[in-house]
Design a protein around this motif. Structure first.
Motif, mmCIF file in Angstrom:
data_model
loop_
_atom_site.group_PDB
_atom_site.id
_atom_site.type_symbol
_atom_site.label_atom_id
_atom_site.label_comp_id
_atom_site.label_asym_id
_atom_site.label_seq_id
_atom_site.Cartn_x
_atom_site.Cartn_y
_atom_site.Cartn_z
ATOM 1 N N VAL A 1 5.983 7.968 4.596
ATOM 2 C CA VAL A 1 6.681 7.662 5.853
ATOM 3 C C VAL A 1 7.166 6.211 5.860
ATOM 4 O O VAL A 1 8.326 5.933 6.184
ATOM 5 N N GLN A 2 6.286 5.287 5.487
ATOM 6 C CA GLN A 2 6.650 3.876 5.517
ATOM 7 C C GLN A 2 7.551 3.491 4.345
ATOM 8 O O GLN A 2 8.453 2.663 4.486
ATOM 9 N N GLY A 3 7.321 4.098 3.196
ATOM 10 C CA GLY A 3 8.119 3.788 2.008
ATOM 11 C C GLY A 3 9.555 4.235 2.123
ATOM 12 O O GLY A 3 10.457 3.609 1.569
ATOM 13 N N ARG A 4 9.772 5.304 2.850
ATOM 14 C CA ARG A 4 11.137 5.787 3.067
ATOM 15 C C ARG A 4 12.000 4.708 3.727
ATOM 16 O O ARG A 4 13.168 4.531 3.398
ATOM 17 N N VAL B 1 1.485 11.309 -3.610
ATOM 18 C CA VAL B 1 0.540 12.415 -3.723
ATOM 19 C C VAL B 1 -0.623 12.112 -2.776
ATOM 20 O O VAL B 1 -1.373 11.151 -3.000
ATOM 21 N N ASN B 2 -0.730 12.899 -1.720
ATOM 22 C CA ASN B 2 -1.785 12.717 -0.710
ATOM 23 C C ASN B 2 -1.782 11.321 -0.103
ATOM 24 O O ASN B 2 -2.836 10.773 0.225
ATOM 25 N N MET B 3 -0.614 10.728 0.025
ATOM 26 C CA MET B 3 -0.457 9.397 0.633
ATOM 27 C C MET B 3 0.667 9.489 1.674
ATOM 28 O O MET B 3 1.760 8.957 1.483
ATOM 29 N N VAL B 4 0.402 10.185 2.754
ATOM 30 C CA VAL B 4 1.425 10.446 3.770
ATOM 31 C C VAL B 4 1.977 9.154 4.358
ATOM 32 O O VAL B 4 3.184 9.018 4.537
ATOM 33 N N MET C 1 2.427 1.384 -9.127
ATOM 34 C CA MET C 1 1.590 2.466 -8.654
ATOM 35 C C MET C 1 0.603 1.904 -7.633
ATOM 36 O O MET C 1 0.068 0.815 -7.801
ATOM 37 N N ARG C 2 0.393 2.689 -6.593
ATOM 38 C CA ARG C 2 -0.592 2.378 -5.550
ATOM 39 C C ARG C 2 -1.613 3.497 -5.531
ATOM 40 O O ARG C 2 -1.243 4.652 -5.623
ATOM 41 N N GLY C 3 -2.882 3.169 -5.370
ATOM 42 C CA GLY C 3 -3.905 4.190 -5.304
ATOM 43 C C GLY C 3 -4.454 4.530 -6.676
ATOM 44 O O GLY C 3 -4.246 3.804 -7.641
#
Length: 61
Positions: A33-36, A26-29, A1-3
């Motif tokens: 984008v980068q994780g994809r 969740v609220n980490m756009v 988990m991050r955040g």
């Protein structure tokens, strides 16, 4: 988990045999984008770096 879920801004990153296979953001756009790209590349990033919200996911490719 991050955040931090209490701040309603976090990502859960799912691994299988060390590879990133999915993300719930969740609220980490930026994480989405980068994780994809991590999922598409079948990346096996360092777990500590993956959990650190100050480390951009794109740097883990």
């Amino acid at each position: 988990m991050r955040g931090d879920p209490d701040e309603r801004s976090f990502s859960v990153i799912y691994l299988r045999q060390g590879r990133v296979i999915a993300l719930d953001c969740v609220n980490m756009v930026k994480d989405y984008v980068q994780g994809r790209k991590l999922v598409e590349a079948g990346a096996k990033p360092d777990r500590e770096a993956l959990a650190d919200k100050d480390v951009p996911l794109k740097s883990l490719l």
